[in-house]
Motif scaffolding. Structure first.
Motif, PDB file in Angstrom:
ATOM      1  N   MET A   1      24.556  34.040  10.310  1.00  7.97           N
ATOM      2  CA  MET A   1      24.060  34.333  11.656  1.00  7.97           C
ATOM      3  C   MET A   1      25.167  34.967  12.503  1.00  7.97           C
ATOM      4  SD  MET A   1      20.876  33.563  11.632  1.00  7.97           S
ATOM      5  CE  MET A   1      20.364  33.374  13.329  1.00  7.97           C
ATOM      6  N   ARG A   2      26.389  34.491  12.345  1.00 10.26           N
ATOM      7  CA  ARG A   2      27.538  35.063  13.067  1.00 10.26           C
ATOM      8  C   ARG A   2      27.754  36.512  12.644  1.00 10.26           C
ATOM      9  NH1 ARG A   2      32.347  36.376  11.808  1.00 10.26           N
ATOM     10  NH2 ARG A   2      32.309  35.314   9.812  1.00 10.26           N
ATOM     11  N   GLN A   3      27.661  36.771  11.341  1.00  6.08           N
ATOM     12  CA  GLN A   3      27.838  38.137  10.838  1.00  6.08           C
ATOM     13  C   GLN A   3      26.792  39.072  11.449  1.00  6.08           C
ATOM     14  OE1 GLN A   3      27.740  37.973   6.567  1.00  6.08           O
ATOM     15  NE2 GLN A   3      29.583  36.710   6.444  1.00  6.08           N
ATOM     16  N   LEU A   4      25.568  38.614  11.524  1.00  4.65           N
ATOM     17  CA  LEU A   4      24.505  39.433  12.106  1.00  4.65           C
ATOM     18  C   LEU A   4      24.736  39.670  13.592  1.00  4.65           C
ATOM     19  CD1 LEU A   4      21.522  37.767  10.254  1.00  4.65           C
ATOM     20  CD2 LEU A   4      22.346  40.107   9.920  1.00  4.65           C
ATOM     21  N   THR A   5      25.156  38.635  14.289  1.00  5.15           N
ATOM     22  CA  THR A   5      25.445  38.766  15.721  1.00  5.15           C
ATOM     23  C   THR A   5      26.573  39.759  15.952  1.00  5.15           C
ATOM     24  OG1 THR A   5      24.660  36.525  16.135  1.00  5.15           O
ATOM     25  CG2 THR A   5      26.099  37.499  17.800  1.00  5.15           C
ATOM     26  N   GLU A   6      27.617  39.674  15.141  1.00  6.39           N
ATOM     27  CA  GLU A   6      28.742  40.602  15.269  1.00  6.39           C
ATOM     28  C   GLU A   6      28.326  42.039  14.981  1.00  6.39           C
ATOM     29  OE1 GLU A   6      31.822  39.071  12.750  1.00  6.39           O
ATOM     30  OE2 GLU A   6      32.409  37.546  14.215  1.00  6.39           O
ATOM     31  N   ALA A   7      27.272  42.198  14.177  1.00  4.87           N
ATOM     32  CA  ALA A   7      26.767  43.535  13.870  1.00  4.87           C
ATOM     33  C   ALA A   7      25.808  44.039  14.952  1.00  4.87           C
ATOM     34  CB  ALA A   7      26.076  43.533  12.508  1.00  4.87           C
ATOM     35  N   GLY A   8      25.626  43.231  16.004  1.00  2.00           N
ATOM     36  CA  GLY A   8      24.783  43.667  17.115  1.00  2.00           C
ATOM     37  C   GLY A   8      23.327  43.263  17.005  1.00  2.00           C
ATOM     38  N   ILE A   9      23.007  42.355  16.099  1.00  3.75           N
ATOM     39  CA  ILE A   9      21.633  41.902  15.908  1.00  3.75           C
ATOM     40  C   ILE A   9      21.413  40.635  16.732  1.00  3.75           C
ATOM     41  CG2 ILE A   9      19.924  41.139  14.207  1.00  3.75           C
ATOM     42  CD1 ILE A   9      20.948  44.056  13.860  1.00  3.75           C
ATOM     43  N   ASN A  10      20.300  40.553  17.434  1.00  2.00           N
ATOM     44  CA  ASN A  10      19.961  39.361  18.229  1.00  2.00           C
ATOM     45  C   ASN A  10      19.341  38.285  17.340  1.00  2.00           C
ATOM     46  OD1 ASN A  10      20.787  40.517  20.685  1.00  2.00           O
ATOM     47  ND2 ASN A  10      18.841  41.592  20.851  1.00  2.00           N
ATOM     48  N   SER A  11      20.010  37.969  16.249  1.00  2.00           N
ATOM     49  CA  SER A  11      19.454  37.090  15.230  1.00  2.00           C
ATOM     50  C   SER A  11      19.102  35.704  15.748  1.00  2.00           C
ATOM     51  CB  SER A  11      20.411  36.988  14.042  1.00  2.00           C
ATOM     52  OG  SER A  11      21.698  36.590  14.463  1.00  2.00           O
ATOM     53  N   TRP A  12      19.947  35.133  16.611  1.00  2.00           N
ATOM     54  CA  TRP A  12      19.652  33.789  17.128  1.00  2.00           C
ATOM     55  C   TRP A  12      18.391  33.806  17.980  1.00  2.00           C
ATOM     56  CZ3 TRP A  12      21.386  29.756  14.864  1.00  2.00           C
ATOM     57  CH2 TRP A  12      22.654  29.736  14.302  1.00  2.00           C
ATOM     58  N   GLU A  13      18.215  34.846  18.749  1.00  4.19           N
ATOM     59  CA  GLU A  13      17.019  34.936  19.591  1.00  4.19           C
ATOM     60  C   GLU A  13      15.759  35.093  18.747  1.00  4.19           C
ATOM     61  OE1 GLU A  13      17.665  37.927  22.592  1.00  4.19           O
ATOM     62  OE2 GLU A  13      19.603  37.046  23.096  1.00  4.19           O
ATOM     63  N   TYR A  14      15.822  35.931  17.716  1.00  2.54           N
ATOM     64  CA  TYR A  14      14.670  36.110  16.827  1.00  2.54           C
ATOM     65  C   TYR A  14      14.321  34.796  16.148  1.00  2.54           C
ATOM     66  CZ  TYR A  14      15.860  41.116  17.198  1.00  2.54           C
ATOM     67  OH  TYR A  14      16.156  42.377  17.640  1.00  2.54           O
ATOM     68  N   LEU A  15      15.340  34.108  15.652  1.00  5.43           N
ATOM     69  CA  LEU A  15      15.120  32.855  14.944  1.00  5.43           C
ATOM     70  C   LEU A  15      14.585  31.782  15.884  1.00  5.43           C
ATOM     71  CD1 LEU A  15      15.325  31.502  12.192  1.00  5.43           C
ATOM     72  CD2 LEU A  15      17.676  30.845  12.772  1.00  5.43           C
ATOM     73  N   ALA A  16      15.154  31.668  17.071  1.00  2.88           N
ATOM     74  CA  ALA A  16      14.703  30.672  18.040  1.00  2.88           C
ATOM     75  C   ALA A  16      13.227  30.863  18.391  1.00  2.88           C
ATOM     76  CB  ALA A  16      15.561  30.741  19.298  1.00  2.88           C
ATOM     77  N   LYS A  17      12.856  32.114  18.600  1.00  4.77           N
ATOM     78  CA  LYS A  17      11.450  32.404  18.940  1.00  4.77           C
ATOM     79  C   LYS A  17      10.528  31.964  17.814  1.00  4.77           C
ATOM     80  CE  LYS A  17       8.391  36.103  20.445  1.00  4.77           C
ATOM     81  NZ  LYS A  17       8.263  37.529  20.724  1.00  4.77           N
TER      82      LYS A  17
END
Length: 72
Positions: A23-39
Motif C-alpha cells: 500500500m505504501r508503494q502504491l501511495t508513493e507512486a501517486g495512487i490513492n490506494s488507501w482511499e479506494y480500499l477504505a471505500k
C-alpha cells in the motif's frame, strides 16, 4: 511508476493478503490506494489501515479494488 504499481499489485495477489508495504508503494507512486480500499471496505482510511495491519484484507480483492479505482 508503472513498474512499481505492477509489482505492488502482483505482490498483493501472490501473498494473498494486502500489506502496508505494498500500500505504501502504491501511495508513493501517486495512487490513492488507501482511499479506494477504505471505500470498498465501508470504512475510513484509518479503519482500512487497521484491517490491513491485522491481515484481514484479501490481497487479490484489494488489488482488484485498487485497479478499479485507478480506472475511474
Amino acid at each position: 511508476g508503472i513498474d512499481r504499481i505492477t509489482t505492488a499489485l502482483g505482490q498483493m495477489r501472490m501473498k494473498g493478503v494486502a500489506s502496508a508495504e505494498e500500500m505504501r508503494q502504491l501511495t508513493e507512486a501517486g495512487i490513492n490506494s488507501w482511499e479506494y480500499l477504505a471505500k470498498a471496505l465501508n470504512t475510513d482510511v484509518a479503519g482500512a489501515m487497521k484491517m490491513v495491519e491485522r491481515r484481514m484484507v484479501d490481497g487479490k480483492a484489494a488489488a482488484e479494488v485498487i485497479i478499479r479505482g485507478m480506472g475511474q
